[in-house]
Design an enzyme around this catalytic site. Structure first.
Site, PDB file in Angstrom:
ATOM      1  N   HIS A 163     -23.813  43.926  30.970  1.00 15.07           N
ATOM      2  CA  HIS A 163     -22.735  44.894  31.212  1.00 15.07           C
ATOM      3  C   HIS A 163     -21.413  44.152  30.994  1.00 15.07           C
ATOM      4  CE1 HIS A 163     -20.112  47.869  32.923  1.00 15.07           C
ATOM      5  NE2 HIS A 163     -19.668  46.992  33.795  1.00 15.07           N
TER       6      HIS A 163
ATOM      7  N   ASP B 278     -22.692  52.505  30.982  1.00 20.83           N
ATOM      8  CA  ASP B 278     -22.616  52.195  29.547  1.00 20.83           C
ATOM      9  C   ASP B 278     -23.505  53.164  28.758  1.00 20.83           C
ATOM     10  OD1 ASP B 278     -21.118  49.657  30.107  1.00 20.83           O
ATOM     11  OD2 ASP B 278     -23.001  49.187  31.109  1.00 20.83           O
TER      12      ASP B 278
HETATM   13  P1  NAX Z   1     -12.582  48.354  45.015  1.00 26.22           P
HETATM   14  O1  NAX Z   1     -11.788  47.103  44.985  1.00 26.22           O
HETATM   15  O2  NAX Z   1     -11.906  49.672  45.125  1.00 26.22           O
HETATM   16  O3  NAX Z   1     -13.636  48.274  46.217  1.00 26.22           O
HETATM   17  C1  NAX Z   1     -14.406  47.158  46.465  1.00 26.22           C
HETATM   18  C2  NAX Z   1     -14.694  47.122  47.949  1.00 26.22           C
HETATM   19  O4  NAX Z   1     -15.619  46.076  48.216  1.00 26.22           O
HETATM   20  C3  NAX Z   1     -13.451  46.849  48.802  1.00 26.22           C
HETATM   21  O5  NAX Z   1     -13.313  47.869  49.772  1.00 26.22           O
HETATM   22  C4  NAX Z   1     -13.772  45.510  49.448  1.00 26.22           C
HETATM   23  O6  NAX Z   1     -13.247  45.398  50.765  1.00 26.22           O
HETATM   24  C5  NAX Z   1     -15.286  45.520  49.446  1.00 26.22           C
HETATM   25  N1  NAX Z   1     -15.906  44.197  49.578  1.00 26.22           N
HETATM   26  C6  NAX Z   1     -15.494  43.008  49.088  1.00 26.22           C
HETATM   27  N2  NAX Z   1     -16.314  42.028  49.481  1.00 26.22           N
HETATM   28  C7  NAX Z   1     -17.281  42.599  50.228  1.00 26.22           C
HETATM   29  C8  NAX Z   1     -18.398  42.086  50.933  1.00 26.22           C
HETATM   30  N3  NAX Z   1     -18.679  40.776  50.953  1.00 26.22           N
HETATM   31  N4  NAX Z   1     -19.174  42.958  51.605  1.00 26.22           N
HETATM   32  C9  NAX Z   1     -18.878  44.268  51.625  1.00 26.22           C
HETATM   33  N5  NAX Z   1     -17.821  44.812  50.989  1.00 26.22           N
HETATM   34  C10 NAX Z   1     -17.032  43.983  50.303  1.00 26.22           C
HETATM   35  O7  NAX Z   1     -13.513  48.284  43.728  1.00 26.22           O
HETATM   36  P2  NAX Z   1     -14.304  49.474  43.000  1.00 26.22           P
HETATM   37  O8  NAX Z   1     -13.428  50.115  41.997  1.00 26.22           O
HETATM   38  O9  NAX Z   1     -14.961  50.321  44.022  1.00 26.22           O
HETATM   39  O10 NAX Z   1     -15.380  48.650  42.167  1.00 26.22           O
HETATM   40  C11 NAX Z   1     -16.403  47.928  42.802  1.00 26.22           C
HETATM   41  C12 NAX Z   1     -17.130  47.023  41.817  1.00 26.22           C
HETATM   42  O11 NAX Z   1     -17.769  47.780  40.802  1.00 26.22           O
HETATM   43  C13 NAX Z   1     -16.210  46.037  41.073  1.00 26.22           C
HETATM   44  O12 NAX Z   1     -16.839  44.761  41.070  1.00 26.22           O
HETATM   45  C14 NAX Z   1     -16.191  46.597  39.668  1.00 26.22           C
HETATM   46  O13 NAX Z   1     -15.929  45.593  38.717  1.00 26.22           O
HETATM   47  C15 NAX Z   1     -17.584  47.143  39.549  1.00 26.22           C
HETATM   48  N6  NAX Z   1     -17.838  48.112  38.476  1.00 26.22           N
HETATM   49  C16 NAX Z   1     -19.029  48.057  37.847  1.00 26.22           C
HETATM   50  C17 NAX Z   1     -19.408  48.961  36.867  1.00 26.22           C
HETATM   51  C18 NAX Z   1     -20.734  48.889  36.192  1.00 26.22           C
HETATM   52  O14 NAX Z   1     -20.959  49.669  35.273  1.00 26.22           O
HETATM   53  N7  NAX Z   1     -21.666  48.005  36.563  1.00 26.22           N
HETATM   54  C19 NAX Z   1     -18.459  50.011  36.417  1.00 26.22           C
HETATM   55  C20 NAX Z   1     -17.388  50.311  37.413  1.00 26.22           C
HETATM   56  C21 NAX Z   1     -16.823  49.117  38.139  1.00 26.22           C
HETATM   57  O15 NAX Z   1     -15.862  48.489  37.327  1.00 26.22           O
END
Ligand code: NAX
Length: 327
Positions: free
Chosen positions: A187, A159
């Protein structure tokens, strides 16, 4: 040469993981003198994909990468770790209420907090990226009572960087000329980028733009940028999110430049009327591996209203996870 630092990345097989791991292994996060061991935590069905990423990491022959572990066991993943990037989270599914979302994430961040508490290194630094990042960070922190609260943080840096970029474009300057930016609060759509304290050429940015632009363009553009990226790219922000995580840890470890600060979601000590214990976006400096909330900034009436609104949302989320027995 220095001993390797263990860095744990959860959700390692996801899209942010894919954009993040190569940069960590190349030295962009901890610097060119610090070897790293990567620990990739995934859920069982994604282990194979994580192994594929590890094969590519091998194929980069990064001189600083001293080893890679892949596991679906949180205790093993966080054992001896110094940097934990909690990226994997449960996204909001169709028809999912906020309570369901928070409960699903509680099921992830509670055991991860416990595993960090049980086995992480004494110098552990935790960054929560997975959404809702501030509240997930609060859940993890609550289950790691032996780890100092200020070792937990939540990612507000994307952000922050988005706000820097929009302001630089508007004023026709380089992003490096925009300093003292803060994105207060959560956020989420209520986040508040503060242009009154931000500076370009030593002067407040707010004095150099119209209030109308600030309210009707800058604030909504930054808040809705994630949705705009999904619209354009057909997938959510990944490389920019990974970049922000790299920036966040780099700053935490190496410090902020003299006279400037950055934004991080850190535990509130009650500064600026933010209730103690919440994980909120604040203006922070970093020195010797510790965040410090910048004190004494002028908060005008407009800013006060916006900050209060975002902080109220953090309070609501905290009440909800308290009600669900997650903290
Ligand atoms: P993806 O869905 O591509 O990847 C997430 C991964 O996490 C998957 O491979 C899944 O198998 C794994 N996972 C789920 N549960 C788990 C657990 N208990 N232990 C270990 N791994 C686990 O998502 P991606 O685009 O990489 O985004 C990840 C997260 O970042 C999401 O929650 C998203 O909302 C968040 N974001 C946060 C941002 C921020 O500024 N704070 C910005 C970017 C993003 O949107």
């Amino acid at each position: 040469s220095k001993p390797p630092v263990k860095v744990t990345v959860t959700g390692a097989a996801g899209q942010i993981g894919y954009a993040l791991l190569f940069r960590i292994a190349s030295g962009q996060m901890l610097g060119p003198d610090t070897p790293v061991t990567l620990s990739l935590l995934e859920i069982t069905p994604a282990l194979k994909a994580a192994e594929g990423t590890a094969m590519e990491l091998d194929d980069c022959a990064f001189p600083l990468l001293s080893g890679i572990e892949i596991t679906d066991n949180a205790t093993a993943a966080f054992d001896g770790t110094s940097i934990a990037l909690l990226v994997g989270a449960r996204p909001r599914g169709p028809g999912m209420e906020r309570g369901d979302l928070l409960a699903a994430n509680g099921g992830i961040f509670k055991p991860q907090g416990q595993a960090i508490n049980a086995g992480a290194a004494d110098d552990i630094k935790v960054l929560v990226v997975g959404n809702p990042a501030n509240t997930n960070s609060l859940i993890a922190r609550s289950h790691a009572p032996d780890v100092p609260a200020d070792r937990f943080s939540a990612m507000m840096r994307l952000d922050h960087n988005r706000a820097l970029s929009q302001v630089a474009k508007k004023l026709g300057v380089s992003v490096a000329d925009v300093t003292n930016m803060t994105v207060w609060g959560n956020h989420s759509a209520t986040q508040y980028p503060d242009l009154f304290n931000a500076r370009v050429g030593g002067r407040s940015v707010a004095e150099q733009v119209e209030q109308e632009w600030l309210e009707s363009t800058l604030i909504p553009t930054v808040a809705k940028r994630g949705a705009a990226i999904i619209d354009a790219r057909g997938a959510s922000s990944a490389a920019s999110a990974a970049n922000a995580a790299i920036d966040h840890i780099h700053t935490w470890v190496h410090g902020t430049p003299e006279g400037d600060w950055t934004t991080a979601g850190v535990v509130s000590d009650g500064s600026y009327g933010v209730p103690e214990g919440l994980m909120s976006g604040f203006p922070v400096t970093a020195e010797n591996g510790q965040w410090k909330i910048v004190q004494g900034l002028d908060i005008n009436e407009f800013s006060r209203g916006r900050i209060d609104k975002s902080v109220a949302e953090l309070v609501d989320e905290r009440d909800a996870i308290t009600g669900l027995g997650l903290i």
